[in-house]
Scaffold this motif. Structure first.
Motif, PDB file in Angstrom:
ATOM      1  N   GLY A  82       0.835  -1.195   0.000  1.00 12.39           N
ATOM      2  CA  GLY A  82       0.000   0.000   0.000  1.00 12.39           C
ATOM      3  C   GLY A  82       0.867   1.242   0.000  1.00 12.39           C
ATOM      4  O   GLY A  82       2.028   1.215   0.434  1.00 12.39           O
ATOM      5  N   ASP A  83       0.312   2.335  -0.449  1.00  7.63           N
ATOM      6  CA  ASP A  83       1.054   3.596  -0.528  1.00  7.63           C
ATOM      7  C   ASP A  83       0.917   4.346   0.796  1.00  7.63           C
ATOM      8  O   ASP A  83       0.002   5.139   0.986  1.00  7.63           O
ATOM      9  N   PHE A  84       1.839   4.088   1.720  1.00  8.71           N
ATOM     10  CA  PHE A  84       1.826   4.749   3.021  1.00  8.71           C
ATOM     11  C   PHE A  84       2.515   6.113   2.976  1.00  8.71           C
ATOM     12  O   PHE A  84       2.194   7.001   3.757  1.00  8.71           O
ATOM     13  N   SER A  85       3.489   6.277   2.081  1.00 17.98           N
ATOM     14  CA  SER A  85       4.283   7.507   2.031  1.00 17.98           C
ATOM     15  C   SER A  85       3.699   8.551   1.086  1.00 17.98           C
ATOM     16  O   SER A  85       4.298   9.613   0.889  1.00 17.98           O
ATOM     17  N   LYS A  86       2.541   8.244   0.492  1.00 20.34           N
ATOM     18  CA  LYS A  86       1.800   9.199  -0.343  1.00 20.34           C
ATOM     19  C   LYS A  86       2.617   9.687  -1.544  1.00 20.34           C
ATOM     20  O   LYS A  86       2.490  10.835  -1.973  1.00 20.34           O
ATOM     21  N   ASP A  87       3.462   8.797  -2.107  1.00 19.05           N
ATOM     22  CA  ASP A  87       4.270   9.170  -3.274  1.00 19.05           C
ATOM     23  C   ASP A  87       3.816   8.443  -4.537  1.00 19.05           C
ATOM     24  O   ASP A  87       4.526   8.426  -5.537  1.00 19.05           O
ATOM     25  N   HIS A  88       2.633   7.801  -4.466  1.00 18.41           N
ATOM     26  CA  HIS A  88       2.025   7.109  -5.604  1.00 18.41           C
ATOM     27  C   HIS A  88       2.781   5.843  -6.007  1.00 18.41           C
ATOM     28  O   HIS A  88       2.608   5.347  -7.124  1.00 18.41           O
ATOM     29  N   VAL A  89       3.619   5.328  -5.109  1.00 21.42           N
ATOM     30  CA  VAL A  89       4.304   4.056  -5.320  1.00 21.42           C
ATOM     31  C   VAL A  89       4.018   3.173  -4.107  1.00 21.42           C
ATOM     32  O   VAL A  89       4.090   3.641  -2.966  1.00 21.42           O
ATOM     33  N   LEU A  90       3.711   1.903  -4.350  1.00 21.84           N
ATOM     34  CA  LEU A  90       3.350   1.008  -3.261  1.00 21.84           C
ATOM     35  C   LEU A  90       4.541   0.740  -2.343  1.00 21.84           C
ATOM     36  O   LEU A  90       5.665   0.523  -2.802  1.00 21.84           O
ATOM     37  N   ASP A  91       4.275   0.764  -1.037  1.00 23.13           N
ATOM     38  CA  ASP A  91       5.253   0.385  -0.025  1.00 23.13           C
ATOM     39  C   ASP A  91       4.941  -1.021   0.469  1.00 23.13           C
ATOM     40  O   ASP A  91       3.874  -1.577   0.188  1.00 23.13           O
ATOM     41  N   ILE A  92       5.868  -1.602   1.230  1.00 18.56           N
ATOM     42  CA  ILE A  92       5.767  -3.001   1.652  1.00 18.56           C
ATOM     43  C   ILE A  92       5.645  -3.063   3.171  1.00 18.56           C
ATOM     44  O   ILE A  92       6.548  -2.629   3.893  1.00 18.56           O
ATOM     45  N   LEU A  93       4.526  -3.593   3.657  1.00 16.50           N
ATOM     46  CA  LEU A  93       4.317  -3.814   5.087  1.00 16.50           C
ATOM     47  C   LEU A  93       4.514  -5.294   5.393  1.00 16.50           C
ATOM     48  O   LEU A  93       3.860  -6.150   4.793  1.00 16.50           O
ATOM     49  N   VAL A  94       5.420  -5.581   6.334  1.00 17.90           N
ATOM     50  CA  VAL A  94       5.650  -6.940   6.816  1.00 17.90           C
ATOM     51  C   VAL A  94       5.089  -7.038   8.230  1.00 17.90           C
ATOM     52  O   VAL A  94       5.425  -6.224   9.096  1.00 17.90           O
ATOM     53  N   SER A  95       4.232  -8.032   8.465  1.00 19.06           N
ATOM     54  CA  SER A  95       3.608  -8.233   9.774  1.00 19.06           C
ATOM     55  C   SER A  95       3.911  -9.641  10.264  1.00 19.06           C
ATOM     56  O   SER A  95       3.769 -10.609   9.512  1.00 19.06           O
ATOM     57  N   ILE A  96       4.320  -9.747  11.538  1.00 18.92           N
ATOM     58  CA  ILE A  96       4.640 -11.037  12.152  1.00 18.92           C
ATOM     59  C   ILE A  96       4.019 -11.066  13.541  1.00 18.92           C
ATOM     60  O   ILE A  96       4.219 -10.140  14.333  1.00 18.92           O
ATOM     61  N   ASP A  97       3.261 -12.112  13.853  1.00 15.76           N
ATOM     62  CA  ASP A  97       2.711 -12.280  15.197  1.00 15.76           C
ATOM     63  C   ASP A  97       3.742 -12.979  16.074  1.00 15.76           C
ATOM     64  O   ASP A  97       4.322 -13.995  15.672  1.00 15.76           O
ATOM     65  N   SER A  98       3.942 -12.450  17.286  1.00 13.91           N
ATOM     66  CA  SER A  98       4.950 -13.034  18.173  1.00 13.91           C
ATOM     67  C   SER A  98       4.460 -14.313  18.829  1.00 13.91           C
ATOM     68  O   SER A  98       5.258 -15.181  19.184  1.00 13.91           O
ATOM     69  N   GLY A  99       3.142 -14.435  19.010  1.00 11.21           N
ATOM     70  CA  GLY A  99       2.605 -15.556  19.773  1.00 11.21           C
ATOM     71  C   GLY A  99       2.748 -15.284  21.263  1.00 11.21           C
ATOM     72  O   GLY A  99       3.331 -14.287  21.692  1.00 11.21           O
ATOM     73  N   GLY A 100       2.199 -16.155  22.093  1.00 12.65           N
ATOM     74  CA  GLY A 100       2.302 -15.969  23.534  1.00 12.65           C
ATOM     75  C   GLY A 100       1.213 -15.068  24.079  1.00 12.65           C
ATOM     76  O   GLY A 100       0.418 -14.477  23.343  1.00 12.65           O
ATOM     77  N   SER A 101       1.193 -14.923  25.397  1.00 10.40           N
ATOM     78  CA  SER A 101       0.112 -14.203  26.071  1.00 10.40           C
ATOM     79  C   SER A 101       0.191 -12.695  25.879  1.00 10.40           C
ATOM     80  O   SER A 101      -0.803 -11.993  26.056  1.00 10.40           O
ATOM     81  N   GLY A 102       1.366 -12.174  25.538  1.00 10.32           N
ATOM     82  CA  GLY A 102       1.501 -10.728  25.379  1.00 10.32           C
ATOM     83  C   GLY A 102       0.780 -10.189  24.167  1.00 10.32           C
ATOM     84  O   GLY A 102       0.346  -9.039  24.155  1.00 10.32           O
ATOM     85  N   GLY A 103       0.655 -11.014  23.137  1.00 12.27           N
ATOM     86  CA  GLY A 103      -0.025 -10.581  21.927  1.00 12.27           C
ATOM     87  C   GLY A 103       0.717  -9.507  21.162  1.00 12.27           C
ATOM     88  O   GLY A 103       0.108  -8.661  20.512  1.00 12.27           O
ATOM     89  N   TYR A 104       2.050  -9.535  21.227  1.00 11.69           N
ATOM     90  CA  TYR A 104       2.834  -8.524  20.528  1.00 11.69           C
ATOM     91  C   TYR A 104       2.884  -8.825  19.029  1.00 11.69           C
ATOM     92  O   TYR A 104       2.710  -9.962  18.587  1.00 11.69           O
ATOM     93  N   GLY A 105       3.160  -7.781  18.262  1.00 12.58           N
ATOM     94  CA  GLY A 105       3.365  -7.941  16.836  1.00 12.58           C
ATOM     95  C   GLY A 105       4.644  -7.252  16.412  1.00 12.58           C
ATOM     96  O   GLY A 105       5.080  -6.269  17.029  1.00 12.58           O
ATOM     97  N   TYR A 106       5.263  -7.775  15.372  1.00  9.12           N
ATOM     98  CA  TYR A 106       6.467  -7.172  14.800  1.00  9.12           C
ATOM     99  C   TYR A 106       6.101  -6.639  13.420  1.00  9.12           C
ATOM    100  O   TYR A 106       5.623  -7.391  12.565  1.00  9.12           O
ATOM    101  N   TYR A 107       6.342  -5.355  13.211  1.00  7.93           N
ATOM    102  CA  TYR A 107       5.902  -4.705  11.981  1.00  7.93           C
ATOM    103  C   TYR A 107       7.028  -3.859  11.396  1.00  7.93           C
ATOM    104  O   TYR A 107       7.729  -3.142  12.122  1.00  7.93           O
ATOM    105  N   TYR A 108       7.152  -3.950  10.075  1.00 10.13           N
ATOM    106  CA  TYR A 108       8.166  -3.190   9.352  1.00 10.13           C
ATOM    107  C   TYR A 108       7.563  -2.722   8.029  1.00 10.13           C
ATOM    108  O   TYR A 108       6.848  -3.478   7.369  1.00 10.13           O
ATOM    109  N   ILE A 109       7.855  -1.477   7.663  1.00  5.61           N
ATOM    110  CA  ILE A 109       7.389  -0.947   6.380  1.00  5.61           C
ATOM    111  C   ILE A 109       8.596  -0.420   5.612  1.00  5.61           C
ATOM    112  O   ILE A 109       9.435   0.302   6.174  1.00  5.61           O
TER     113      ILE A 109
END
Length: 250
Positions: A82-109
């Protein structure tokens, strides 16, 4: 146009598996590129994936750029373009679930415009910037505050019930002893459409607010992030609270 997974038969020897794949122009040259998310696991039945890695294969040259992450292990690793930087070019979002009771996520764009890799969002940087203190206060209140962000929220606990409140408060509503809760690290990061015509996106980030134990959820911090040309900034920051049962009328 579909392209084969770039490592061919070598993936089995390395225990590498294809986790997700997208095809779209992420460089801005008008040619479809291939974006792969790969990882390793020791056996077929294993759900936890380690060494998660992003591969960007240029559609014009077939050159592959490799991106590794600080937190590269977890579950349900996935891609979103998706275009997050508003420059009309698609960006890449990577999402990873950590698992466990904390429910944390790891995210990179990442942006790969003009074949130049640029990181737009890093989960660790976000977690360091959005830190909150959670303290129980007299008269059934909880304060959620951040000195660096100059913001204070107050949660009303009066509807939590006597069994819960008596753990921390005396009959006059005074704390029996200091009680601290916590605001956990980033749990969920959602893309939010801002312009339907051009399909540009903002981000909506959630952090869980807890009491003295992880199972005691008091609410969530909701942070609407938008790109300002150089970084994501908070445009709306608030908290959401779970509902409680209505009390019967006398």
């Amino acid at each position: 146009m579909h392209r084969d997974f770039p490592f061919g038969n070598d993936t089995s020897a390395k225990n590498m598996v294809l986790l997700d794949m997208k095809q779209s122009d992420v460089t801005g040259d008008g040619i479809i590129d291939n974006i792969y998310l790969i990882g390793s696991k020791t056996n077929v039945a294993q759900f936890y994936i380690d060494h998660i890695t992003l591969l960007i294969q240029d559609g014009r040259t077939n050159h592959i750029s490799t991106v590794t992450f600080q937190y590269n292990g977890g579950y349900n690793a996935r891609l979103f373009l998706g275009d997050f930087s508003k420059d009309h070019v698609l960006d890449i979002l990577v999402s990873i679930d950590s698992g466990g009771s904390g429910g944390y996520g790891y995210y990179y764009i990442y942006s790969f415009k003009d074949h130049i890799l640029r990181q737009l969002f890093d989960v660790e940087q976000y977690n360091q910037e959005y830190l909150f203190e959670v303290n129980y206060e007299d008269f059934y209140k909880v304060s959620v505050k951040s000195a660096s962000l100059n913001i204070l929220f107050t949660i009303d606990l009066s509807n939590k019930g006597q069994e819960y409140l008596s753990q921390f408060y005396d009959e006059n509503g005074k704390l029996k002893h200091p009680v601290q809760g916590g605001a956990l690290a980033l749990g969920i990061l959602y893309p939010v459409v801002t312009t339907n015509k051009e399909l540009s996106y903002d981000l909506l980030a959630f952090q869980r607010i807890i009491g003295p134990t992880n199972s005691d959820t008091l609410g969530s911090i909701e942070n609407h992030l938008t790109w300002n040309g150089t970084q994501f900034i908070s445009s709306i920051l608030n908290i959401s609270l779970p509902g409680s049962k209505l009390k019967p009328l006398d």
